[in-house]
Write a protein that holds these residues in place. Structure first.
Motif, PDB file in Angstrom:
ATOM      1  N   GLN A  88       0.802  -1.209   0.000  1.00  0.00           N
ATOM      2  CA  GLN A  88       0.000   0.000   0.000  1.00  0.00           C
ATOM      3  C   GLN A  88       0.842   1.269   0.000  1.00  0.00           C
ATOM      4  O   GLN A  88       0.296   2.378  -0.016  1.00  0.00           O
ATOM      5  CB  GLN A  88      -0.947  -0.007   1.205  1.00  0.00           C
ATOM      6  CG  GLN A  88      -1.941  -1.151   1.193  1.00  0.00           C
ATOM      7  CD  GLN A  88      -2.788  -1.188  -0.069  1.00  0.00           C
ATOM      8  OE1 GLN A  88      -3.089  -0.152  -0.655  1.00  0.00           O
ATOM      9  NE2 GLN A  88      -3.152  -2.374  -0.512  1.00  0.00           N
ATOM     10  N   GLN A 145      -6.765  -1.492  -4.105  1.00  0.00           N
ATOM     11  CA  GLN A 145      -6.145  -0.281  -3.583  1.00  0.00           C
ATOM     12  C   GLN A 145      -6.473  -0.101  -2.107  1.00  0.00           C
ATOM     13  O   GLN A 145      -7.533  -0.512  -1.633  1.00  0.00           O
ATOM     14  CB  GLN A 145      -6.650   0.954  -4.334  1.00  0.00           C
ATOM     15  CG  GLN A 145      -6.040   1.161  -5.697  1.00  0.00           C
ATOM     16  CD  GLN A 145      -6.553   2.433  -6.355  1.00  0.00           C
ATOM     17  OE1 GLN A 145      -7.273   3.216  -5.741  1.00  0.00           O
ATOM     18  NE2 GLN A 145      -6.190   2.641  -7.603  1.00  0.00           N
ATOM     19  N   GLY A 146      -5.564   0.545  -1.403  1.00  0.00           N
ATOM     20  CA  GLY A 146      -5.835   0.913  -0.032  1.00  0.00           C
ATOM     21  C   GLY A 146      -6.366   2.334   0.062  1.00  0.00           C
ATOM     22  O   GLY A 146      -6.545   3.040  -0.941  1.00  0.00           O
ATOM     23  N   TYR A 195       0.671   7.159  -3.682  1.00  0.00           N
ATOM     24  CA  TYR A 195      -0.479   7.813  -3.065  1.00  0.00           C
ATOM     25  C   TYR A 195      -1.067   8.800  -4.070  1.00  0.00           C
ATOM     26  O   TYR A 195      -0.323   9.556  -4.707  1.00  0.00           O
ATOM     27  CB  TYR A 195      -0.069   8.554  -1.797  1.00  0.00           C
ATOM     28  CG  TYR A 195       0.614   7.669  -0.771  1.00  0.00           C
ATOM     29  CD1 TYR A 195      -0.114   6.764  -0.011  1.00  0.00           C
ATOM     30  CD2 TYR A 195       1.992   7.735  -0.572  1.00  0.00           C
ATOM     31  CE1 TYR A 195       0.505   5.950   0.933  1.00  0.00           C
ATOM     32  CE2 TYR A 195       2.617   6.925   0.357  1.00  0.00           C
ATOM     33  CZ  TYR A 195       1.872   6.030   1.112  1.00  0.00           C
ATOM     34  OH  TYR A 195       2.497   5.230   2.032  1.00  0.00           O
ATOM     35  N   SER A 224      -4.231   4.565  -2.233  1.00  0.00           N
ATOM     36  CA  SER A 224      -2.845   4.151  -2.027  1.00  0.00           C
ATOM     37  C   SER A 224      -2.584   2.786  -2.644  1.00  0.00           C
ATOM     38  O   SER A 224      -3.504   1.991  -2.843  1.00  0.00           O
ATOM     39  CB  SER A 224      -2.510   4.110  -0.525  1.00  0.00           C
ATOM     40  OG  SER A 224      -3.240   3.104   0.130  1.00  0.00           O
ATOM     41  N   GLY A 225      -1.301   2.540  -2.955  1.00  0.00           N
ATOM     42  CA  GLY A 225      -0.859   1.215  -3.365  1.00  0.00           C
ATOM     43  C   GLY A 225      -1.246   0.823  -4.765  1.00  0.00           C
ATOM     44  O   GLY A 225      -1.214   1.636  -5.693  1.00  0.00           O
ATOM     45  N   ASN A 234      -3.806   2.824   6.880  1.00  0.00           N
ATOM     46  CA  ASN A 234      -4.788   2.322   5.921  1.00  0.00           C
ATOM     47  C   ASN A 234      -6.128   2.128   6.623  1.00  0.00           C
ATOM     48  O   ASN A 234      -6.255   1.322   7.543  1.00  0.00           O
ATOM     49  CB  ASN A 234      -4.318   0.999   5.313  1.00  0.00           C
ATOM     50  CG  ASN A 234      -5.313   0.445   4.302  1.00  0.00           C
ATOM     51  OD1 ASN A 234      -6.083   1.189   3.700  1.00  0.00           O
ATOM     52  ND2 ASN A 234      -5.308  -0.862   4.126  1.00  0.00           N
TER      53      ASN A 234
END
Length: 341
Positions: A102, A140-141, A106, A126-127, A159
């Motif tokens: 993650q 995705q996070g 960003y 994120s990720g 997260n």
């Protein structure tokens, strides 16, 4: 106190005081060879500082494609001048494209400042993978950062996405395979608070068994935990949903505005118990040129919706104006404002 109208764009920042005086390239991408900036967001700290945040896209593509950092820039004078661009280590992607990482990148941030304290919050995707390629197990996070000094320094990302995925697992619209948070805006209520915290609202876009859907989340502890406005069985935008924003109406009800081809999709949540966040969504309505509504020519694009207090000149009555920004077109060009009293 004068109302400030803040227009967040990738390259230009204009405030009321400087509307006809100057504009500033807040996050400039000077040539096609430079690493591009995209997807800006703008927040106001309780001391009046403006804090802008945007993607710095090493990968040159959407989140999930490789390394993307978040860069910040602050103004201490209502946008007239800006401090240097800040490259915080805690918002730096590592670019390691391994499923489950993650910290790969960003992107698509949203920011909000608490009106009663120095606290600010940023939420972003994120990720990896990219949103359309996610599964319930690999997606995705959702990263969250806090600042407790008006956006000057920031803690490590956490997260927060898994708790939201879990709430939708037993919904008619789940289990979802990916989620996209907030699209640039988190709204703090002016009416609802519990203890020291005024409520936060934000819109999410989900991908699941019934396609793309918008929900609205709310938090009564400044983003530590999130609940679904109306519950997980009520979906305000369930036909051609996309990136969305929310605004609090004068009576406290919540309006969602979601991008669609040629205009916007809208819905309104009416509270039965505003403290508990209980109530009902109405029926989704589409606004385009066909019904003399919000019209965008040849595009569907993320926009902003904003409610501002005004005085009507013909009778000096206090009222409100709702502003909706979209590219008038052709394509993603000529951004303008529709308005409604």
């Amino acid at each position: 106190m004068k109302t400030r109208i803040l227009l967040a764009m990738t390259f230009i920042m204009v405030t009321e005081d400087a509307l006809f005086a100057q504009n500033t390239e807040v996050f400039p991408t000077l040539t096609v060879k430079d690493i591009p900036y995209r997807i800006p967001a703008l927040g106001v700290a309780s001391n009046g500082d403006l804090v802008a945040v945007a993607d710095y896209r090493y990968s040159r593509e959407d989140i999930g494609s490789g390394r993307i950092d978040l860069h910040l820039r602050r103004s201490l004078d209502n946008g007239l001048t800006w401090l240097d661009i800040e490259r915080n280590e805690v918002m730096r992607g590592d670019g390691v494209m391994v499923p489950g990482n993650q910290k790969a990148g960003y992107g698509d941030p949203s920011i909000v400042g608490d009106r009663n304290s120095p606290r600010m919050m940023i939420i972003s995707c994120s990720g990896m993978p990219q949103s359309q390629d996610g599964t319930r197990e690999q997606h995705q996070g959702t990263a969250r950062w806090y600042s407790d000094d008006y956006g000057r320094t920031w803690g490590e990302p956490v997260n927060i996405g898994d708790a939201i995925y879990e709430q939708l697992d037993k919904s008619p619209y789940g289990p979802i395979t990916s989620m996209f948070v907030a699209s640039g805006k988190i709204l703090q209520s002016r009416k609802v608070h519990k203890g020291k915290n005024y409520r936060l609202y934000c819109a999410i876009l989900t991908f699941g068994p019934k396609g793309m859907n918008n929900f609205v989340l709310f938090s009564d502890d400044f983003g530590e935990k999130w609940q679904f406005l109306g519950g997980v069985n009520q979906c305000p935008i369930n036909d051609r949903a996309d990136e969305a924003k929310v605004v609090e109406l004068p009576n406290g009800n919540i309006l969602i505005s979601s991008r669609c081809w040629g205009g916007r999709n809208f819905n309104i949540f009416t509270f039965s118990d505003i403290k508990k966040g209980e109530g009902r969504w109405a029926t989704q309505a589409r606004s385009t040129e066909v019904n003399q509504g919000v019209a965008s020519n040849g595009n569907d694009c993320n926009g902003e919706i904003l409610l501002i207090p005004v005085v009507r000149k013909n009778d000096n009555k206090k009222t409100f104006i709702l502003l909706q920004s979209v590219p008038f077109g052709p394509g993603r060009a000529n951004v303008g404002l529709f308005y409604k009293e």
